[in-house]
Design an enzyme around this catalytic site. Structure first.
Site, PDB file in Angstrom:
ATOM      1  N   GLN A 126       8.721  -3.728   5.046  1.00  6.96           N
ATOM      2  CA  GLN A 126       8.233  -2.609   4.243  1.00  6.96           C
ATOM      3  C   GLN A 126       8.601  -1.289   4.904  1.00  6.96           C
ATOM      4  O   GLN A 126       8.271  -1.058   6.074  1.00  6.96           O
ATOM      5  CB  GLN A 126       6.705  -2.698   4.089  1.00  6.96           C
ATOM      6  CG  GLN A 126       6.110  -1.590   3.235  1.00  6.96           C
ATOM      7  CD  GLN A 126       4.593  -1.701   3.109  1.00  6.96           C
ATOM      8  OE1 GLN A 126       3.941  -2.315   3.953  1.00  6.96           O
ATOM      9  NE2 GLN A 126       4.033  -1.110   2.070  1.00  6.96           N
ATOM     10  N   GLY A 127       9.283  -0.415   4.167  1.00  4.17           N
ATOM     11  CA  GLY A 127       9.637   0.901   4.694  1.00  4.17           C
ATOM     12  C   GLY A 127       8.976   2.008   3.899  1.00  4.17           C
ATOM     13  O   GLY A 127       9.617   2.641   3.061  1.00  4.17           O
ATOM     14  N   SER A 129       5.690   4.060   5.340  1.00  2.00           N
ATOM     15  CA  SER A 129       5.131   5.116   6.195  1.00  2.00           C
ATOM     16  C   SER A 129       6.223   5.797   7.014  1.00  2.00           C
ATOM     17  O   SER A 129       7.236   5.188   7.352  1.00  2.00           O
ATOM     18  CB  SER A 129       4.102   4.524   7.159  1.00  2.00           C
ATOM     19  OG  SER A 129       3.003   4.020   6.458  1.00  2.00           O
ATOM     20  N   GLU A 244      -1.857  -4.481  -2.982  1.00  2.00           N
ATOM     21  CA  GLU A 244      -2.123  -4.705  -1.561  1.00  2.00           C
ATOM     22  C   GLU A 244      -3.622  -4.693  -1.287  1.00  2.00           C
ATOM     23  O   GLU A 244      -4.142  -5.486  -0.526  1.00  2.00           O
ATOM     24  CB  GLU A 244      -1.411  -3.611  -0.747  1.00  2.00           C
ATOM     25  CG  GLU A 244      -1.441  -3.843   0.761  1.00  2.00           C
ATOM     26  CD  GLU A 244      -0.801  -2.710   1.556  1.00  2.00           C
ATOM     27  OE1 GLU A 244      -0.312  -1.757   0.937  1.00  2.00           O
ATOM     28  OE2 GLU A 244      -0.813  -2.802   2.785  1.00  2.00           O
ATOM     29  N   SER A 376      -6.325   3.795   4.287  1.00  2.00           N
ATOM     30  CA  SER A 376      -7.363   3.779   5.321  1.00  2.00           C
ATOM     31  C   SER A 376      -8.742   3.747   4.662  1.00  2.00           C
ATOM     32  O   SER A 376      -8.899   4.087   3.487  1.00  2.00           O
ATOM     33  CB  SER A 376      -7.249   5.018   6.208  1.00  2.00           C
ATOM     34  OG  SER A 376      -7.712   6.156   5.508  1.00  2.00           O
ATOM     35  N   ASN A 377      -9.745   3.342   5.431  1.00  2.00           N
ATOM     36  CA  ASN A 377     -11.083   3.243   4.847  1.00  2.00           C
ATOM     37  C   ASN A 377     -11.608   4.605   4.399  1.00  2.00           C
ATOM     38  O   ASN A 377     -12.441   4.688   3.490  1.00  2.00           O
ATOM     39  CB  ASN A 377     -12.027   2.564   5.838  1.00  2.00           C
ATOM     40  CG  ASN A 377     -11.789   1.058   5.869  1.00  2.00           C
ATOM     41  OD1 ASN A 377     -10.824   0.567   5.265  1.00  2.00           O
ATOM     42  ND2 ASN A 377     -12.658   0.319   6.527  1.00  2.00           N
ATOM     43  N   GLU A 378     -11.082   5.660   4.998  1.00  2.00           N
ATOM     44  CA  GLU A 378     -11.466   6.993   4.540  1.00  2.00           C
ATOM     45  C   GLU A 378     -10.862   7.254   3.154  1.00  2.00           C
ATOM     46  O   GLU A 378     -11.497   7.871   2.289  1.00  2.00           O
ATOM     47  CB  GLU A 378     -11.006   8.051   5.541  1.00  2.00           C
ATOM     48  CG  GLU A 378     -11.846   8.086   6.821  1.00  2.00           C
ATOM     49  CD  GLU A 378     -11.721   6.818   7.663  1.00  2.00           C
ATOM     50  OE1 GLU A 378     -10.608   6.260   7.750  1.00  2.00           O
ATOM     51  OE2 GLU A 378     -12.740   6.379   8.224  1.00  2.00           O
TER      52      GLU A 378
END
Lengths: 391, 383
Positions: A126-127, A129, A244, A376-378
């Site tokens: 996976q590219g 980030s 995802e 992220s969880n945020e």
């Protein structure tokens, strides 16, 4: 309201349980059970065993190997796999790029990529980030510029999990720098053997080599490797990230590790008895069991009531709470290991400590990633506050 | 596995919601209602009886509707949404549940019939000073005298004890064990002193001074197990009631973050606040999942008494923990207005606190679950 599974779903579950516990290599399952690290061959072979039985890509369109299962059956499949210590099908292939190609790809792309993707004849990476584009993925800068029918790609991707084993990489690249950032992104499939692609390892705090930087220097990519239209990549990215999120609440695996933690605690001397006799430890375990059960029931609510394809609003809870509990159980295991948690880098060195104890700290440190990846969880809290609570 | 209500259950929810909302949509009405004894609205209580809500879980032979724990949970959630002060949980579910479990045919017909019709209010006098969430009695003693039974000692706090027409009393038996007895609230030898509970409902100290009482069910039987089971049944309903209250407290809080402006912007611009609201949503949904599951476990004829008891402990432990978080944070996210009796959200916190201590808090029940944590490998809701 009904408590039990239907007879048919119960039979379905039993059949899967038998398959996973008898047809998947025992050595692989033992490695997962001991929380060891799998080799590339083990991951690929297990995936192929599942694929041969039609169990690697059940959520794909039927035409390409899918099973047209209900959301509940998909849930049972996923849970039973984790319960049996079977490593799930390679996510980059089965959950990420496969469904994207099946949904957005041309007929040629489907025929060319889907069968080898289902069987991991292509190992995908996976590219997405980049150093400057983490949670704010749309600000990515890796650029693709037209050269005749081809694209010339320059830039850098990062956090590419298992990129050292990748054959191909699906990337998001900037094809138009002059529009709103989401509107100038395209998805390109790139052969990692192309000249100008370089994979550099990133060492993590767990001592392992799991993620990589991938550098692109004047990499030539044929125009036919564009998925969907030019500048439509953000649509495919959102689709992929939505998928995802569904699979990232590893309830079954967390439950299994918690059950193992009880065995380990019961085999550990503490005070006048075992660690499991310690009321503080017992209450901590009871609380984790209850929290996990609440999460599992929430997952069941979501799958039982999302038959029309619309995601249940509570689904956003799953990633957030699922990773928190995964981390909490890994923390428990380090604490059960006690001083054994110091045996961090034993590798092949002589050690009398059990594998789980030696793996406890690397696993604990490694799983800090769980609340960061997959949105992220945020970001999850932001989604809940924004889309559910209207804030 | 199916978590959806069927058509009849949905209709029940709509009916209960309609009735309760009509009365309590305006929070000021609730505030006025709990200001004076009996702490609830007798007219609403009668309408609940007419609708069949007060006899919901009892058999038709006992004067009830023959519904089950899921239907009870449906009504409890609606009560929680408006924090209706009517004593459905303590009188119908808890006390009625105990009478249904141990009463003789005649006692069930009389007590449950009166309860279901709204004509008589029943209360369970079980808690005692010096004890916490036990299923046995020590402070009130039962003695056989003149071919009958007499009770002596103190029960406190007794939910709705000062207003109840009929009391069900637990008492230490002469030969050991805890028996159950009934008597009228205004019988000789019974002295009652009522006061407010935190949420405006009523509780009382009741002193028994050789009061003549009738055994509930078979005389001299140890009923501690039945007392524990009735409390577990109430915990399942309370979990759903708490979910209803938490849901509205969260909605109220989100509404306030949207509308209240400080520093020239709505509060929702401050991520320090919205992230906490998101955590409340997570807590409510997890509590809801376990509460629904526990109601299904109670309703399923195939489950054992132990499974039902454990399910109740699980659901209530989760709801209790979530209730504290939601109650505390709802006030904090509001700021000063959340502290006032005039504004609703603080009363939701007070109600959640009341439920928590009526039935035992999360730590108490996690202790219960911890005792058997080594007896199983995994906990599997699908069996």
């Amino acid at each position: 309201m009904r408590l039990q599974l239907s007879e048919e779903d119960e039979a379905f579950r039993a059949e899967l349980r038998t398959f996973f516990t008898t047809e998947v290599d025992e050595g692989v399952r033992a490695t997962v059970r001991d929380r060891g690290e799998l080799t590339k061959e083990q991951i690929v072979e297990t995936h192929r065993t599942l694929n041969a039985a039609g169990l690697a890509v059940p959520h794909w369109p039927v035409e390409w190997g899918g099973k047209d299962w209900s959301p509940l059956r998909r849930h049972l499949w996923h849970e039973e796999m984790q319960r049996a210590c079977v490593p799930p099908p390679l996510a980059f292939n089965a959950s990420m790029i496969g469904p994207v190609i099946a949904t957005f790809g041309s007929q040629e792309q489907k025929e060319r990529f889907l069968p080898p993707t289902a069987n991991v004849d292509i190992f995908w990476s996976q590219g997405f980030s980049e150093p400057g584009a983490g949670s704010d993925l749309a600000s990515l800068r890796t650029a693709a510029v037209r050269d005749g029918d081809d694209w010339i790609v320059n830039g850098q991707k990062t956090w590419t999990t298992l990129g050292q084993w990748g054959d191909w990489i699906f990337t998001l690249v900037r094809t138009n720098p002059d529009v709103k950032k989401q509107a100038g992104i395209s998805m390109l499939l790139i052969d990692m053997r192309s000249p100008g692609v370089e994979v550099r390892p990133i060492e993590l705090i767990d001592g392992g080599h799991e993620v990589n930087e991938v550098w692109f220097t004047d990499v030539r990519v044929p125009g036919e490797n564009l998925v969907g239209d030019v500048d439509s990549g953000w649509t495919q990215a959102k689709f992929l990230l939505g998928n995802e999120r569904v699979g990232v609440a590893p309830v079954g695996a967390t439950k299994r590790v918690l059950a193992q933690a009880k065995e380990w605690a019961a085999a550990t001397r503490s005070g006048d008895g075992t660690l499991l006799d310690d009321p503080h430890v017992a209450v901590r375990i009871a609380e984790l069991e209850n929290e996990l059960m609440a999460l599992e029931l929430t997952a069941l609510r979501v799958v039982a009531n999302s038959a029309d394809g619309k995601p249940h609003p509570a689904s956003s809870v799953l990633k957030l709470r699922g990773t928190e509990l995964q981390q909490a159980v890994s923390e428990l295991v380090v604490d059960v290991a006690g001083p054994g948690a110091l045996a961090f880098g034993t590798g092949d060195a002589d050690s009398d400590l059990p594998v789980w104890a030696r793996r406890s700290t690397p696993t604990y440190l490694n799983l800090r990633k769980a609340s960061i990846y997959g949105g992220s969880n945020e970001v999850q809290r932001q989604i809940i506050a924004g889309t559910i609570l209207g804030l | 596995m199916d978590f959806e209500l069927d058509e009849e259950q949905q209709a029940l929810r709509e009916a209960a919601r309609g009735l309760l909302r009509k009365r309590y949509a305006d929070f000021e009405t609730r505030r006025g209602t709990v200001a004076d004894a009996p702490g609830f609205d007798r007219d609403t209580w009668s309408k609940m009886a007419e609708m069949g809500l007060l006899g919901l879980p009892f058999t038709e032979d006992d004067g009830g509707m023959g519904a089950g724990p899921v239907e009870v949970a449906v009504v409890a959630e609606e009560i929680g949404r408006v924090i209706a002060p009517e004593p459905f949980l303590t009188s119908v579910v808890l006390t009625g549940g105990l009478v249904a479990a141990v009463g003789t045919t005649e006692q069930r017909a009389e007590l449950l019939g009166g309860l279901a019709s709204g004509e008589s209010l029943v209360a369970l006098a079980h808690a005692e000073p010096g004890a916490r969430w036990v299923s046995t009695a020590a402070g009130v003693r039962a003695e056989e005298a003149d071919g009958g039974w007499r009770l002596t000692g103190v029960k406190e706090p007794v939910p709705q004890g000062a207003e109840a027409d009929v009391l069900v009393v637990s008492a230490a038996l002469p030969d050991g064990g805890t028996g159950l007895f009934t008597l009228a609230g205004d019988d000789d030898g019974v002295t009652r002193s009522g006061y407010r509970a935190p949420d405006g409902s009523r509780a009382a100290r009741i002193t028994f001074d050789g009061a003549v009482a009738t055994p509930l069910g078979e005389a001299g039987q140890d009923q501690a197990t039945a007392i524990a089971a009735a409390h577990d049944g109430a915990r399942v309903a309370a979990a759903q009631q708490a979910v209803g209250a938490m849901q509205v407290a969260l909605e109220t809080t989100a509404g306030y973050l949207n509308s209240r402006e400080q520093f020239g912007v709505p509060l929702k611009r401050f991520q320090a606040l919205t992230f906490r609201a998101a955590d409340l949503y997570v807590a409510v949904e997890l509590a809801r999942s376990l509460a629904l599951w526990a109601a299904m476990v109670q309703a399923d004829p195939g489950t054992s008494a132990e499974e039902r008891s454990t399910a109740a402990a699980r659901a209530w432990a989760q709801a209790s923990k979530a209730g504290r978080l939601v109650g505390q944070e709802a006030i904090q996210l509001h700021g000063g207005i959340g502290m006032t009796a005039e504004y609703s959200v603080g009363s939701y916190t007070a109600h959640l606190t009341t439920l928590d201590h009526l039935l035992g808090d999360a730590r108490h029940h996690l202790g219960r679950l911890a005792a058997s944590v080594g007896d199983h490998a995994e906990v599997d809701p699908l069996g």
